[in-house]
Write a protein that holds these residues in place. Structure first.
Motif, PDB file in Angstrom:
ATOM      1  N   LEU A 153       8.091  72.785  -0.088  1.00 22.08           N
ATOM      2  CA  LEU A 153       6.759  73.238  -0.495  1.00 22.08           C
ATOM      3  C   LEU A 153       6.407  72.690  -1.877  1.00 22.08           C
ATOM      4  N   LYS A 177       5.290  69.128  -1.678  1.00 21.43           N
ATOM      5  CA  LYS A 177       3.906  68.981  -1.193  1.00 21.43           C
ATOM      6  C   LYS A 177       2.898  69.304  -2.284  1.00 21.43           C
ATOM      7  N   GLU A 181       7.553  80.182   9.959  1.00 16.86           N
ATOM      8  CA  GLU A 181       7.004  78.869   9.631  1.00 16.86           C
ATOM      9  C   GLU A 181       6.242  79.013   8.327  1.00 16.86           C
ATOM     10  N   ASP A 194       3.723  76.857   5.428  1.00 15.08           N
ATOM     11  CA  ASP A 194       2.996  75.642   5.106  1.00 15.08           C
ATOM     12  C   ASP A 194       2.126  75.922   3.881  1.00 15.08           C
TER      13      ASP A 194
END
Ligand SMILES: Cc1cc2nc3c(=O)[nH]c(=O)nc-3n(C[C@H](O)[C@H](O)[C@H](O)COP(=O)(O)OP(=O)(O)OC[C@H]3O[C@@H](n4cnc5c(N)ncnc54)[C@H](O)[C@@H]3O)c2cc1C
Ligand SMILES: Nc1ncnc2c1ncn2[C@@H]1O[C@H](COP(=O)(O)O)[C@@H](O)[C@H]1O
Lengths: 350, 276
Positions: free
Chosen positions: A44, A47, A137, A139
């Protein structure tokens, strides 16, 4: 007494940066759950073009920092307890929260182990933020630096997206076994800060009197698992499951209702509120395949299911589907495997 | 907060059990518009680990004396579950019920329950279940302890009182930790850690006569935007159907099991001659 303060306070999300991860450790090593979370934190952070920051509490934190560094952690913040008297939620919450308040992380990941789940709610409330529990999950919405967390819903078919828009840090837990282990990173440098703290003031009269070591069944590293569900009919049905598992040299798993009914101990439970497994072979006997079970075993390499109902959801998640009664299919499988085994010298390589 | 046992006088232990009524089994429906849980169609039961929490409290009461108050936040039907707890030996029941509490996340739920505990006054031990079967986060027990600023002992399988201290066994991944602490404390109790007793008809009749007190946000002096959906930092954004890795679902008949075993061996999924 901590005041009853509601969460509707103005926050400034833009002041919060980087991804915290709680580094739980036992006997001088990071736990598997916290390593998985460290891997996620790095993913993370990458990103977002931010840092992965490990926080730890306890003794001998230098070693822990070194291990975290070898897995790619960018910053390590440790609270070295000089008067350690065992785990104390109140003291640990105090130390971790003080890191949160100083550093202001945007995201905070905590493994959903027993220790993690003991702490996460206190830390979140102390810092006036929310938690999404048992996520499967993760994101990020990069422009908004918003964590998008997914967890199985209360129903049995869908997955919910949980957002925490105004409050920081955005906190989540995931069960150990939910993600892959991170790889070691050669030559990575981690900025380490370890401060000395005393716990007596916070832990008060809370003390560990004794610790009786007893390793709980660890299904997360099993190569073969045979699991039973309500379709076994009764507790004695597990005999058939155990026989097959034994013939395969595997472990016994279970769905939640059979654990709740006391047919088999909790340590065998697979799923959202049990263990998350990824064996080479998973055999599901008399298990319908509700989402909370599926999330705990869908990463298995090969899945064989046995069910009298050809419409059961487990069928879609199976490589092989034996449409039969467990009382017939399980003994037949066991018998066949024993035959194959007997026919091959035990020393021959597979 | 002063514990009622620490005053020097022999004062009865004051215990609180936090109990949630949960839907039985899978009869749960999701409201497709608001993405909130619709519990109305399902039959309610006492959340399983809360039954163990109540039983742990009842056993302490039997040995040490004392008084047990059950508090539950939920819809009006949850009264039945409270009566059932009183039928097992709890002395008092309080239902925290108000439409504005709906759709609370664990932050708002913990805050509301902590406000109720504060209103009750002094206490020694709060018992909660380890987690609920419908949301299953296990966050509410520790959340209440945090709002009250008291110690907590989670995942217990045994609790007792010795010279005014609470002694508890916690079941962890790698063993059993025995902890000692001084009340006031919040304890969470693991499912199946004891065998919950059944209710007694006479006690249940008494409970119905006595009744269950009902408190709302006014009783608790909680502003409406502190509770329910408004007081919750997290929200459900969207739903999705889980992605399935495409699996073949190859049908295998009973008589084809030998061929299946053969194939699994050939593919190296089952290793013969090597213990896994
Ligand atoms: C918050 C939350 C967390 C949860 N966590 C978990 C978890 O961690 N793990 C988990 O497993 N569940 C969990 N659940 C429960 C989950 O929703 C399901 O209730 C559960 O997985 C169903 O278990 P089952 O498949 O054994 O039973 P059922 O759904 O009742 O299925 C039994 C199956 O057996 C088949 N069958 C019946 N008789 C036979 C026979 N003679 N031979 C062969 N097949 C037969 C039936 O066709 C059916 O498909 C959770 C639920 C919630 C709400
Ligand atoms: N609405 C509620 N009313 C009373 N107690 C609750 C409520 N929700 C949760 N609890 C308590 O907190 C424990 C953990 O709940 P949860 O965090 O939902 O898994 C439960 O076992 C109960 O003891």
């Amino acid at each position: 007494m901590v005041e009853l303060i509601n969460c509707v306070v103005p926050e400034h999300p833009e002041e919060y940066h980087d991804v915290f991860v709680y580094l739980e450790h036992k006997n001088g090593k990071l736990t598997r759950g916290s390593l998985e979370m460290l891997g996620k934190a790095e993913e993370l952070a990458h990103k977002l073009n931010e840092k992965a920051v490990g926080v730890a509490v306890g003794k001998n934190l230098k070693e822990i920092a070194a291990e975290a560094e070898s897995y790619g952690c960018d910053v390590f913040l440790g609270a070295e307890v000089t008067d350690f008297s065992g785990f104390s939620s109140v003291a640990y919450t105090e130390f971790i929260t003080s890191f949160v308040e100083q550093y202001k992380p945007n995201i905070f990941l905590i493994s959903g182990s027993r220790e993690g789940r003991d702490l996460v709610s206190r830390i979140a409330i102390r810092t006036r933020t929310g938690v999404a529990a048992d996520c499967i999950e993760l994101d990020v919405d990069v422009p908004n630096r918003l964590l998008i967390a997914w967890r199985p819903s209360f129903g049995d078919k869908t997955i919910d997206q949980i957002l925490c828009k105004r409050h920081r840090p955005q906190m989540i837990t995931s069960r150990p076994g939910s993600y892959k282990m991170p790889e070691k990173v050669e030559g990575h440098k981690c900025e380490v800060t370890i401060k000395k703290v005393k716990m007596a003031k916070y832990a008060g009269e809370h003390k560990t009197l004794e610790f009786k070591q007893k390793d709980r069944l660890d299904l997360t590293s099993a190569k073969i698992i045979v699991s039973g569900g309500l379709g076994l009919g009764n507790a004695s049905g597990f005999k058939l499951v155990k026989d097959l598992a034994d013939s395969l040299g595997g472990q016994v798993g279970a769905s939640r209702p059979v654990v709740d009914l006391g047919w088999i101990p909790y340590e065998h439970q697979v799923g959202q509120t049990g263990q998350t497994v990824r064996p080479k072979l998973y055999i599901a006997a008399g298990i319908s395949g509700k989402i909370q079970h599926i999330v705990g075993m869908k990463a298995s390499e090969t899945i064989v299911s046995i069910n009298t109902d050809p419409e059961a959801p487990i069928v879609k998640f199976s490589d092989y589907f034996i449409n039969a009664d467990v009382s017939k299919a399980l003994p037949k499988l066991t018998e066949e495997i024993r035959k194959v085994r007997a026919g091959t010298p035990a020393s021959s390589p597979g | 907060m002063e514990s009622s046992t620490s005053t020097g006088d022999i004062v009865a232990l004051k215990m609180i059990v936090m109990m949630k009524q949960v839907p039985d089994a899978e009869e749960i429906f999701i409201d497709p518009v608001k993405y909130t849980l619709n519990r109305s169609q399902a039959r309610g039961i006492i959340n399983p680990s809360d039954e163990n929490a109540l039983e742990a409290a009842l056993r302490i009461k039997e040995k040490e004396g004392g008084e047990i108050t059950v508090i539950s936040m939920g819809p009006p039907q949850a009264e039945n579950a409270i009566i059932e707890c009183m039928g097992r030996g709890a002395d008092r029941g309080i239902l925290i019920t108000d439409r504005v509490f709906a759709a609370a996340d664990t932050y708002a739920t913990s805050l509301t329950l902590a406000a109720a505990v504060k209103k009750l006054g002094d206490f020694d031990i709060i018992f909660a279940g380890e987690s609920t079967t419908d949301s299953g986060t296990g966050h509410v027990g520790p959340g209440v302890a945090e709002f009250l600023g008291i110690d907590q002992v989670t995942y217990t399988i045994d609790t007792r009182i010795e010279s005014g201290m609470l002694i508890a066994e916690r079941e962890l991944e790698d063993g059993i930790e025995v902890v000692s602490t001084k009340p006031p404390v919040l304890v969470t109790v693991l499912i199946n850690s004891n065998l919950p007793r059944r209710s007694r008809l006479r006690l249940k009749v008494d409970a119905i006569k006595k009744g269950v007190e009902k408190w709302d946000h006014d009783t608790l002096s909680l502003p409406v935007d502190w509770v329910g959906l408004k007081g919750s930092p997290t929200l459900v954004g969207a739903l999705k159907i889980p992605e399935e890795r495409k699996r073949e679902s190859r049908p295998v008949k009973l008589e084809e099991i030998p061929a299946l075993v053969d194939e699994l061996v050939k593919k190296g999924i089952i290793k013969i001659g090597e213990d896994a």
